[in-house]
Design an enzyme around this catalytic site. Structure first.
Site, mmCIF file in Angstrom:
data_model
loop_
_atom_site.group_PDB
_atom_site.id
_atom_site.type_symbol
_atom_site.label_atom_id
_atom_site.label_comp_id
_atom_site.label_asym_id
_atom_site.label_seq_id
_atom_site.Cartn_x
_atom_site.Cartn_y
_atom_site.Cartn_z
ATOM 1 N N GLY A 12 41.197 1.594 37.364
ATOM 2 C CA GLY A 12 41.579 2.662 36.658
ATOM 3 C C GLY A 12 41.761 3.912 37.591
ATOM 4 O O GLY A 12 40.844 4.449 38.304
ATOM 5 N N GLY A 14 42.460 6.793 36.584
ATOM 6 C CA GLY A 14 42.470 8.067 35.968
ATOM 7 C C GLY A 14 41.505 9.133 36.768
ATOM 8 O O GLY A 14 41.363 9.245 38.056
ATOM 9 N N VAL A 16 38.332 9.813 37.113
ATOM 10 C CA VAL A 16 37.223 9.156 38.087
ATOM 11 C C VAL A 16 37.619 8.403 39.178
ATOM 12 O O VAL A 16 37.363 8.417 40.470
ATOM 13 C CB VAL A 16 36.054 8.827 37.216
ATOM 14 N N GLY A 17 38.838 7.526 38.856
ATOM 15 C CA GLY A 17 39.261 6.643 39.808
ATOM 16 C C GLY A 17 40.008 7.379 40.920
ATOM 17 O O GLY A 17 39.745 7.126 42.126
ATOM 18 N N ARG A 85 34.425 9.738 27.084
ATOM 19 C CA ARG A 85 33.972 10.152 25.415
ATOM 20 C C ARG A 85 34.747 11.698 25.295
ATOM 21 O O ARG A 85 35.199 12.265 26.219
ATOM 22 C CB ARG A 85 32.706 10.191 25.536
ATOM 23 N N VAL A 121 31.237 1.464 36.647
ATOM 24 C CA VAL A 121 31.192 3.045 36.356
ATOM 25 C C VAL A 121 31.375 3.206 34.965
ATOM 26 O O VAL A 121 30.888 3.979 34.243
ATOM 27 C CB VAL A 121 32.199 3.783 37.315
ATOM 28 N N THR A 122 32.394 2.384 34.346
ATOM 29 C CA THR A 122 32.702 2.540 33.080
ATOM 30 C C THR A 122 31.557 2.700 31.980
ATOM 31 O O THR A 122 30.542 1.868 32.125
ATOM 32 C CB THR A 122 33.855 1.410 32.393
ATOM 33 N N ARG A 154 22.502 15.936 38.857
ATOM 34 C CA ARG A 154 22.365 17.149 37.466
ATOM 35 C C ARG A 154 20.999 17.339 37.595
ATOM 36 O O ARG A 154 20.863 18.710 37.168
ATOM 37 C CB ARG A 154 22.853 16.422 36.353
ATOM 38 N N HIS A 178 21.697 5.349 31.853
ATOM 39 C CA HIS A 178 22.582 6.314 32.030
ATOM 40 C C HIS A 178 23.046 6.925 30.706
ATOM 41 O O HIS A 178 24.027 6.574 30.276
ATOM 42 C CB HIS A 178 23.811 6.201 32.767
#
Ligand SMILES: NC(=O)c1ccc[n+]([C@@H]2O[C@H](COP(=O)([O-])OP(=O)(O)OC[C@H]3O[C@@H](n4cnc5c(N)ncnc54)[C@H](O)[C@@H]3O)[C@@H](O)[C@H]2O)c1
Length: 311
Positions: A12, A14, A16-17, A85, A121-122, A154, A178
């Site tokens: 992936g 994208g 994050v990757g 999302r 991670v997904t 966070r 999570h």
């Protein structure tokens, strides 16, 4: 003599990757293989990162590909392939599409790297990590999920905002699924060495917990087209550093529980020591009875979702 680096595949390419690839390179942690069903994206981002090397002078290199042969012999495989999302969605809403993607990429990656650790991670993170454990014949210590480290980032940010302390002065931890069922642990958190519960009042604590639990949704709401990736990539890099460096660092990791915290046969984010074997051991910290109950409820919610994808 040319230095050799561990090999990390990121599935992936994208947000994050690719951001993870950038951090791993900048920190000289690993040679990276970026692989994506959209091969041009993987190859294009890898080329862009290699151009960056002219000025950043990192040692390892990165390639982009659509072919799993190129991933062979990886020490670590990070799975970020899937759909993020959109505003109004929970992580759980992604289950149908992302379960199929994770299943497919795992089945493609495993024969090429049978000895690797796999870092999921997904989203929904906990459900998919558990699904993967059920799917493949790999020791559970090598099947790990990233979620709690990000939730902890966070939590630390929210505590810093509320108290004015620097993040380096804060010790904090978030465990559990999570998602909305995550479990921040105020009883174990400190600010400049003082217990958090003595530093903030009940209202401030409530704001901190809300900001932690809703942190990801707040980013999604603002971005409108995707979800967070800078802090997730930083969280992944922290775990990669511990795994490849065999440091034994204690990080909230989605790990298979075998009776710890009174929970069995399910993976959930708990404090775990990470090293080359993946999960070295799980640490049972003295959390409060209320926090323990929340953690057990969180486990039950993951179990229920897992049952849903089985049917
Ligand atoms: N666990 C966490 O804490 C955490 C944090 C942030 C994001 N996430 C999750 O990570 C995932 C990726 O997020 P993103 O922002 O990078 O999304 P993105 O849309 O930017 O990237 C996803 C990439 O996966 C690729 N992909 C889809 N199907 C594939 C397949 N079968 N094989 C290979 N690649 C495939 C897409 O082409 C795309 O490039 C999402 O599910 C998101 O919810 C998890």
């Amino acid at each position: 003599m040319t230095k050799t680096y561990p090999k990390v595949t990121i599935i992936g390419a994208g947000n994050v990757g690719a951001t993870t690839a950038e951090l791993l390179l900048l920190r000289n942690l690993a040679d990276v293989v970026l692989i994506d069903v959209a091969e041009g994206i993987a190859r294009g981002k890898a080329l862009d990162l290699m151009h960056m090397r002219s000025y950043e002078h990192f040692g390892p290199s990165v390639i982009g590909t659509g072919d799993y042969q190129d991933t062979a012999g990886s020490d670590l495989v990070i799975i970020t392939a899937g759909v993020p999302r959109k505003p109004g969605m929970t992580r759980e809403d992604l289950i149908d599409i992302n379960a199929g993607i994770v299943r497919a990429v795992l089945e493609a990656a495993l024969p090429a790297s049978p000895e690797a650790c796999y870092l999921f991670v997904t989203n929904p993170l906990d459900v998919l990590t558990n699904m993967a454990i059920d799917l493949v014949d790999v020791p559970t210590n090598r099947l790990i999920g990233m979620g709690g480290v990000l939730d902890t980032a966070r939590f630390i940010y929210a505590i810093a905002q509320e108290t004015g302390a620097d993040p380096t002065e804060i010790e904090a931890l978030v465990v559990g699924a999570h998602g909305e069922a995550m479990v921040p642990l105020p009883s174990l958190s400190t600010v400049r060495g003082e217990p958090l519960l003595e530093v903030v009042d009940a209202e401030a604590l409530d704001r901190i917990i809300q900001a932690t639990v809703q942190g990801g949704a707040a980013v999604v709401q603002l971005l409108e087209t995707g979800s967070a990736f800078y802090a997730p990539a930083s969280s992944i890099a922290l775990m990669v550093e511990a795994i490849l460096g065999d440091t034994g660092a204690l990080l909230s990791s989605c790990a298979r529980l075998k009776g710890e915290y009174g929970i069995s046969d399910i993976s959930l984010c708990v404090p775990a020591h990470l090293g080359r074997v993946g999960i070295q051991s799980i640490e049972e910290l003295p959390i409060s009875p209320a926090e323990l109950q929340q953690l057990q409820d969180s486990a039950a919610s993951v179990k229920a979702q897992l049952e849903n994808i089985k049917h």
